[in-house]
Scaffold this motif. Structure first.
Motif, mmCIF file in Angstrom:
data_model
loop_
_atom_site.group_PDB
_atom_site.id
_atom_site.type_symbol
_atom_site.label_atom_id
_atom_site.label_comp_id
_atom_site.label_asym_id
_atom_site.label_seq_id
_atom_site.Cartn_x
_atom_site.Cartn_y
_atom_site.Cartn_z
ATOM 1 N N TRP A 125 48.135 36.460 -2.755
ATOM 2 C CA TRP A 125 47.215 35.970 -1.718
ATOM 3 C C TRP A 125 48.024 35.567 -0.495
ATOM 4 C CZ3 TRP A 125 48.757 33.426 -6.055
ATOM 5 C CH2 TRP A 125 49.282 32.130 -5.925
ATOM 6 N N ALA A 126 47.331 35.280 0.594
ATOM 7 C CA ALA A 126 48.019 34.895 1.827
ATOM 8 C C ALA A 126 47.304 33.714 2.450
ATOM 9 C CB ALA A 126 48.044 36.055 2.813
ATOM 10 N N LYS A 127 48.042 32.895 3.170
ATOM 11 C CA LYS A 127 47.389 31.870 3.995
ATOM 12 C C LYS A 127 48.300 31.523 5.176
ATOM 13 C CE LYS A 127 48.743 27.563 1.715
ATOM 14 N NZ LYS A 127 48.337 26.444 0.877
ATOM 15 N N GLU A 128 47.686 30.868 6.166
ATOM 16 C CA GLU A 128 48.453 30.464 7.339
ATOM 17 C C GLU A 128 49.192 29.175 7.022
ATOM 18 O OE1 GLU A 128 48.887 32.201 10.175
ATOM 19 O OE2 GLU A 128 47.709 33.757 9.145
ATOM 20 N N GLY A 129 50.512 29.189 7.209
ATOM 21 C CA GLY A 129 51.290 27.977 6.986
ATOM 22 C C GLY A 129 51.283 27.130 8.241
ATOM 23 N N ARG A 130 51.514 25.821 8.076
ATOM 24 C CA ARG A 130 51.516 24.938 9.245
ATOM 25 C C ARG A 130 52.751 25.183 10.103
ATOM 26 N NH1 ARG A 130 51.083 19.417 6.382
ATOM 27 N NH2 ARG A 130 52.047 20.755 4.823
ATOM 28 N N GLN A 134 52.423 33.049 8.893
ATOM 29 C CA GLN A 134 51.653 33.487 7.732
ATOM 30 C C GLN A 134 52.525 33.463 6.471
ATOM 31 O OE1 GLN A 134 50.322 37.409 6.575
ATOM 32 N NE2 GLN A 134 48.204 36.741 6.771
ATOM 33 N N ARG A 136 52.812 34.660 2.497
ATOM 34 C CA ARG A 136 52.286 35.559 1.462
ATOM 35 C C ARG A 136 52.775 35.084 0.106
ATOM 36 N NH1 ARG A 136 54.544 40.448 2.011
ATOM 37 N NH2 ARG A 136 55.850 39.878 3.763
ATOM 38 N N THR A 162 57.669 33.847 3.948
ATOM 39 C CA THR A 162 57.172 33.176 5.150
ATOM 40 C C THR A 162 57.434 34.041 6.382
ATOM 41 O OG1 THR A 162 59.282 32.072 5.499
ATOM 42 C CG2 THR A 162 57.648 30.905 4.184
#
Lengths: 168, 145
Positions: A125-130, A134, A136, A162
């Motif tokens: 899955w993927a999400k936006e890091g702070r 992005q 993965r 990252t």
């Protein structure tokens, strides 16, 4: 990554691993003490199976090691992820993080066991890091079985790639 | 087969155990862990690589070293060979010089006939009180008869 490999477990490897954790628990090295406990012998610390990396011929972080997979020619050139930054065709080491790790224990891991490691990809899955752009995520699941085919340990590792080096 | 230090009725929901699992972490220990574990990512031992190409303030410990240190809390508390599962998230880096304290809290004790399955919530913090790993573990402990 290699999907299957042997992982022979011995007392010295367990001693070295326990030592690196600063352990003093004699169950990890003192055979006479361990024989007097209900376990009946030395066992490995809970996270020891990670050291099967030594036996994974395609482990990307094996330093200068060149010992090949049985039946294969020695690797030529610098190993992936070797001592030269970003060298080889391996992962970019400045962008890969270990996000999570889980172990399930089925039976004690003991010296003398010759384990069969078998690994496969899990979820991704993927999400936006702070801070890292992005991110993965990908799971890898490794099952370790003894000579009778019985499960000893199951590992699930979550790697994160990252977008840029993560500032702490 | 296990060598428990406790019986499951010795533990109640909310019970806590805390221990310093490493004091003033040395670069030597990080290198020793690299050798023992087989993880030679230079970001953990090569200061030039860690600060240059990678842009970190220094080398830092393998997450698995921190997890292994956290495991000491569990085995010293509960016994050897009793764990059924152990999982963590790596939430912050661990640097040379750090002192880590692991803390376990009993979340539940589930009846399993002759045994009890104990679930533990885990957090390991550095000397500033910042969590470096969070996680959980389960252990099977016998019941007295």
């Amino acid at each position: 990554m290699s999907d299957e490999y042997r992982f022979p477990v011995d007392l010295t490897s367990i001693l070295l691993f326990a030592s690196a954790l600063g352990e003093t628990n004699p169950i990890y090295y003192d055979e006479e003490h361990a024989a007097r406990t209900p376990l009946g012998g030395v066992i490995a610390p809970p996270t020891f199976s990670i050291a099967s990396a030594h036996w994974n011929p395609d482990h990307p972080l094996r330093g200068v090691r060149r010992i090949p997979r049985p039946g294969h020619a020695p690797a030529s050139g610098r190993p992936a992820g070797g001592p030269e930054p970003g060298g080889g065709g391996g992962p970019n080491l400045t962008r890969v993080l270990h996000g999570e790790q889980r172990f399930e224990y089925h039976r004690p891991l003991r010296p003398g066991m010759v384990l069969h490691a078998s690994s496969h990809p899990g979820k991704s899955w993927a999400k936006e890091g702070r801070r890292g752009g992005q991110m993965r995520f990908s799971e890898r699941i490794t099952e370790y079985r003894d000579g009778n085919g019985e499960l000893v340990v199951t590992e699930t590792s979550v790697g994160i790639v990252t977008g840029k080096a993560v500032e702490s | 087969m296990s060598n428990p230090k406790l019986r499951c009725e010795d533990l109640s929901v909310g019970d806590q155990r805390e221990a310093v699992v490493v004091e003033n972490l040395s670069r030597t220990q990080i290198v020793q862990y690299a050798g023992a574990s087989g993880d030679f990512n230079p970001i953990h031992h090569d200061e030039t690589f860690a600060t240059g190409a990678a842009g970190y303030p220094s080398v830092f410990a393998h997450g698995m070293l921190t997890m292994g240190l956290t495991g000491k809390l569990l085995t010293d508390w509960l016994g050897d060979g009793v764990l059924r599962s152990f999982g963590v998230r790596f939430v912050s880096q661990v640097w040379p010089g750090d002192t880590l304290t692991a803390r376990g809290t009993v979340r539940s004790v589930e009846d399993r006939g002759d045994d009890g399955l104990v679930s533990i919530d885990l957090v390991t913090v550095n000397q500033k009180g910042e969590p470096v790993v969070t996680g959980s573990a389960t252990a099977l402990l016998a019941r007295s008869r």
